[in-house]
Design an enzyme around this catalytic site. Structure first.
Site, PDB file in Angstrom:
ATOM      1  N   LYS A 145      56.882  12.847  47.569  1.00 59.64           N
ATOM      2  CA  LYS A 145      56.467  11.706  46.832  1.00 59.64           C
ATOM      3  C   LYS A 145      55.974  11.974  45.168  1.00 59.64           C
ATOM      4  CE  LYS A 145      51.723  10.659  47.666  1.00 59.64           C
ATOM      5  NZ  LYS A 145      51.128  10.489  46.380  1.00 59.64           N
ATOM      6  N   ASN A 146      55.152  13.022  44.980  1.00 61.65           N
ATOM      7  CA  ASN A 146      54.624  13.260  43.643  1.00 61.65           C
ATOM      8  C   ASN A 146      55.488  13.811  42.712  1.00 61.65           C
ATOM      9  OD1 ASN A 146      52.293  12.530  45.115  1.00 61.65           O
ATOM     10  ND2 ASN A 146      51.306  14.267  44.943  1.00 61.65           N
ATOM     11  N   CYS A 203      39.673   5.090  42.772  1.00 63.14           N
ATOM     12  CA  CYS A 203      40.328   5.094  44.052  1.00 63.14           C
ATOM     13  C   CYS A 203      39.307   6.022  45.041  1.00 63.14           C
ATOM     14  CB  CYS A 203      41.586   5.819  44.139  1.00 63.14           C
ATOM     15  SG  CYS A 203      41.509   7.424  44.133  1.00 63.14           S
ATOM     16  N   ARG A 259      38.821   9.042  38.758  1.00 60.52           N
ATOM     17  CA  ARG A 259      40.223   9.327  38.196  1.00 60.52           C
ATOM     18  C   ARG A 259      40.671   8.407  36.734  1.00 60.52           C
ATOM     19  NH1 ARG A 259      44.177   9.523  43.155  1.00 60.52           N
ATOM     20  NH2 ARG A 259      45.469  10.742  42.128  1.00 60.52           N
ATOM     21  N   ASP A 284      45.503  18.821  47.829  1.00 62.05           N
ATOM     22  CA  ASP A 284      46.179  17.853  48.686  1.00 62.05           C
ATOM     23  C   ASP A 284      46.483  18.360  50.134  1.00 62.05           C
ATOM     24  OD1 ASP A 284      48.538  16.193  46.163  1.00 62.05           O
ATOM     25  OD2 ASP A 284      46.268  16.192  46.546  1.00 62.05           O
ATOM     26  N   ARG A 324      51.710   5.815  52.869  1.00 61.46           N
ATOM     27  CA  ARG A 324      52.135   5.808  51.391  1.00 61.46           C
ATOM     28  C   ARG A 324      52.478   7.170  51.289  1.00 61.46           C
ATOM     29  NH1 ARG A 324      47.112   4.393  47.472  1.00 61.46           N
ATOM     30  NH2 ARG A 324      48.791   5.131  46.026  1.00 61.46           N
TER      31      ARG A 324
HETATM   32  C1  EPZ Z   1      48.307  13.956  41.210  1.00 56.91           C
HETATM   33  O1  EPZ Z   1      47.244  13.042  40.972  1.00 56.91           O
HETATM   34  C2  EPZ Z   1      48.755  13.649  42.507  1.00 56.91           C
HETATM   35  N1  EPZ Z   1      49.298  12.627  42.501  1.00 56.91           N
HETATM   36  C3  EPZ Z   1      47.575  13.866  43.446  1.00 56.91           C
HETATM   37  O2  EPZ Z   1      48.159  13.601  44.796  1.00 56.91           O
HETATM   38  C4  EPZ Z   1      46.994  15.388  43.341  1.00 56.91           C
HETATM   39  O3  EPZ Z   1      45.930  15.442  44.258  1.00 56.91           O
HETATM   40  C5  EPZ Z   1      46.577  15.754  41.919  1.00 56.91           C
HETATM   41  O4  EPZ Z   1      47.618  15.546  41.313  1.00 56.91           O
HETATM   42  C6  EPZ Z   1      45.935  16.955  41.575  1.00 56.91           C
HETATM   43  O5  EPZ Z   1      47.035  17.818  42.138  1.00 56.91           O
HETATM   44  C7  EPZ Z   1      50.718  12.378  42.147  1.00 56.91           C
HETATM   45  O6  EPZ Z   1      51.283  13.221  41.355  1.00 56.91           O
HETATM   46  C8  EPZ Z   1      51.233  10.836  41.988  1.00 56.91           C
HETATM   47  P1  EPZ Z   1      45.203  14.811  38.018  1.00 56.91           P
HETATM   48  P2  EPZ Z   1      46.749  12.987  39.231  1.00 56.91           P
HETATM   49  O7  EPZ Z   1      45.510  14.062  36.655  1.00 56.91           O
HETATM   50  O8  EPZ Z   1      48.049  13.200  38.293  1.00 56.91           O
HETATM   51  C9  EPZ Z   1      40.939  14.176  36.492  1.00 56.91           C
HETATM   52  C10 EPZ Z   1      48.277  12.735  47.106  1.00 56.91           C
HETATM   53  O9  EPZ Z   1      47.491  12.783  48.101  1.00 56.91           O
HETATM   54  N2  EPZ Z   1      41.581  13.637  35.384  1.00 56.91           N
HETATM   55  O10 EPZ Z   1      45.674  16.381  38.020  1.00 56.91           O
HETATM   56  O11 EPZ Z   1      46.165  11.642  39.195  1.00 56.91           O
HETATM   57  C11 EPZ Z   1      41.101  13.470  37.790  1.00 56.91           C
HETATM   58  O12 EPZ Z   1      39.827  12.612  37.768  1.00 56.91           O
HETATM   59  C12 EPZ Z   1      47.593  12.479  45.409  1.00 56.91           C
HETATM   60  O13 EPZ Z   1      49.484  12.575  47.048  1.00 56.91           O
HETATM   61  C13 EPZ Z   1      40.561  13.153  34.128  1.00 56.91           C
HETATM   62  O14 EPZ Z   1      39.332  13.508  34.128  1.00 56.91           O
HETATM   63  O15 EPZ Z   1      45.763  14.084  39.202  1.00 56.91           O
HETATM   64  C14 EPZ Z   1      40.965  14.564  38.754  1.00 56.91           C
HETATM   65  O16 EPZ Z   1      39.307  14.966  38.970  1.00 56.91           O
HETATM   66  C15 EPZ Z   1      46.083  12.242  45.404  1.00 56.91           C
HETATM   67  N3  EPZ Z   1      41.263  12.577  33.216  1.00 56.91           N
HETATM   68  C16 EPZ Z   1      41.399  15.896  38.131  1.00 56.91           C
HETATM   69  O17 EPZ Z   1      41.457  15.514  36.519  1.00 56.91           O
HETATM   70  C17 EPZ Z   1      42.685  12.404  33.154  1.00 56.91           C
HETATM   71  O18 EPZ Z   1      43.081  11.553  32.150  1.00 56.91           O
HETATM   72  C18 EPZ Z   1      42.866  16.138  38.572  1.00 56.91           C
HETATM   73  O19 EPZ Z   1      43.640  15.100  38.382  1.00 56.91           O
HETATM   74  C19 EPZ Z   1      43.340  12.724  34.362  1.00 56.91           C
HETATM   75  C20 EPZ Z   1      42.774  13.403  35.445  1.00 56.91           C
END
Ligand code: EPZ
Length: 423
Positions: A22-23, A121, A126, A311, A403
């Site tokens: 998915k990701n 969420c 996020r 995850d 999802r």
């Molecule tokens: C991706 O989300 C995945 N989703 C998530 O999978 C996964 O948990 C996550 O990466 C971490 O590996 C998809 O790929 C669609 P991040 P993403 O940006 O990109 C903070 C699942 O279960 N952050 O790496 O949203 C954020 O709040 C989902 O399949 C900021 O502060 O994750 C988090 O605490 C859940 N500012 C941390 O960084 C930003 O601009 C990591 O987020 C972006 C993120």
């Protein structure tokens, strides 16, 4: 709203084909916006989030052609030849945070985009600040107006250098997609190294992008003026595979997982093997062997790839509920990813959370109960617990599960689980 009804205690034996990730599929689909030529994706999983991304891209003007699913899984050709709308609306973006991944491609190709802020969420606020800072380093001007990101690059994006203050998968993907059409060279430092980013980079290269440093935290992208058509196989879902390994660890079952990428799962395999799971790896097949001893406690901290993935945290926690001792899990990626704890406690689990650390003391047995899924991976932890709990478990709000897991109940039923979906 659908529910899952599971009666625990059945041994599991069987073969499961792991679907495309998915990701990986979500950014790969967004990447089609970068070219007016068609992009053909194979091994696409059949998931609610993929349907949502399709809906989002269609309203931008992308046309789709579904091919007959062959042995390479579902195949779809996405064609972003005529894009007549540069707005990603709130009513779609609020249902799926990954919608923000259209921002980089739209900005790179058209010089502007209007994308709704995703909103928070269940697992945390996020924000998207890192996405915006990375795009601004390439000359983008981005304002927030009425809940929308108003992004412009009137003279086009220019190559620039950006160091991510913290690792972000989505922000790395947005910046990578924007950089491939920027004028000049972009260097992204402290970039995320998740396998899904490698997969995206491989599609972009197939479309004609020039990218160096793939699989490292230093990505160097030399912008090109346009991209061409490409065909790409979505890489296997390491989290789906890890989730089934957790099910095998918990139930002691013998599962054969086909179409995996074990090299992307080293930390997950190591953590589950510490609990006592034995596996045999043969190419893209992972076989679990019957467990001969009680589950063992572990101490694990979630980290960006190649560390133990956030995850998989909820799934591992479910397994540890029945370990022979006390385990500790520390969640470092999201601030609120323990929503599954009170639900597991309803089934008899003994878990205490202090800040980012959860202590899990194994119990003799779990008992079936009515529980509620709160987010995608939490819902799988409830399935894992229910598969060994005494009696019947009803899991509500199963739309969370849909999802990210393709036909979970069918795949588990074929392995002997007493599981059914109730409408
Ligand atoms: C991706 O989300 C995945 N989703 C998530 O999978 C996964 O948990 C996550 O990466 C971490 O590996 C998809 O790929 C669609 P991040 P993403 O940006 O990109 C903070 C699942 O279960 N952050 O790496 O949203 C954020 O709040 C989902 O399949 C900021 O502060 O994750 C988090 O605490 C859940 N500012 C941390 O960084 C930003 O601009 C990591 O987020 C972006 C993120």
């Amino acid at each position: 709203m659908d529910k899952l009804r599971i009666v625990g205690g059945k041994p599991l034996h069987g073969t499961i084909r792991i679907a495309g990730a998915k990701n990986a599929a979500l950014p790969l689909m967004a990447a089609c916006l970068l070219s007016e030529r068609p992009v053909r994706l194979r091994n696409l999983p059949y998931l609610a989030d993929i349907v949502t991304m399709g809906k989002l891209l269609r309203q931008h003007g992308v046309t789709f052609h579904m091919h007959d699913a062959g042995e390479r899984g579902r195949e779809i050709t996405l064609h972003a030849e005529k894009i007549d709308n540069l707005t990603a609306p709130y009513d779609i973006v609020r249902t799926m945070r990954a919608s923000v991944l259209v921002l980089g491609p739209l900005l790179a190709r058209f010089g502007k985009a209007r994308v709704s802020l995703p909103g928070g969420c269940a697992i945390g606020t996020r924000p998207v600040d890192l996405h915006l800072k990375a795009l601004e380093a390439m000359g983008a001007e981005i304002d927030v107006k009425e809940g929308y990101l108003d992004a412009k690059a009137p003279q086009g994006l220019k190559g620039g250098d950006f160091t991510f203050p913290q690792v972000s998968v989505g922000a790395t993907e947005n910046a990578l997609m924007a950089a491939v059409l920027a004028d000049g060279t972009t260097r992204l430092s402290n970039a995320a190294r998740e396998p899904e980013i490698r997969d995206l980079a491989h599609l972009l290269q197939a479309m004609g992008a020039q990218i160096e440093g793939i699989d490292t935290s230093e990505l160097i992208i030399h912008g090109v003026t346009q991209l061409h058509a490409a065909t790409h196989d979505v890489l296997p879902d390491r989290i789906e595979a890890g989730s089934y390994l957790a099910i095998a660890a918990m139930t002691g079952g013998e599962l054969t997982l086909e179409h995996c990428q074990p090299d992307d799962m080293r930390a997950t395999l190591a953590a589950l093997e510490q609990t006592g799971l034995h596996t045999q790896i043969d190419g893209t097949t992972i076989r679990t062997l019957p467990r001969t001893a009680p589950l063992q406690p572990v101490h694990i901290t979630t980290e960006p790839h190649p560390g133990f993935p956030t995850d998989m945290q909820a799934q591992l926690m479910a397994v540890l509920c029945c370990a022979n001792g006390t385990s500790q899990l520390t969640e470092t990626i999201f601030e609120n990813r323990y929503m599954h704890v009170p639900e597991l406690a309803r089934m008899g689990a003994d878990i205490t959370v202090k800040g980012q650390m959860a202590s899990i003391t194994g119990v003799e047995k779990l008992t079936g109960a009515e529980v509620m899924a709160t987010d995608l991976r939490a819902s799988l932890s409830l399935v894992i617990a229910a598969l060994v709990a005494e009696g019947e478990t009803i899991i509500n709000r199963v739309y969370h599960l849909d999802r990210g897991y393709e036909r979970l109940e069918d795949k588990l039923k074929l392995c002997g689980a007493d599981i059914e979906r109730m409408h």
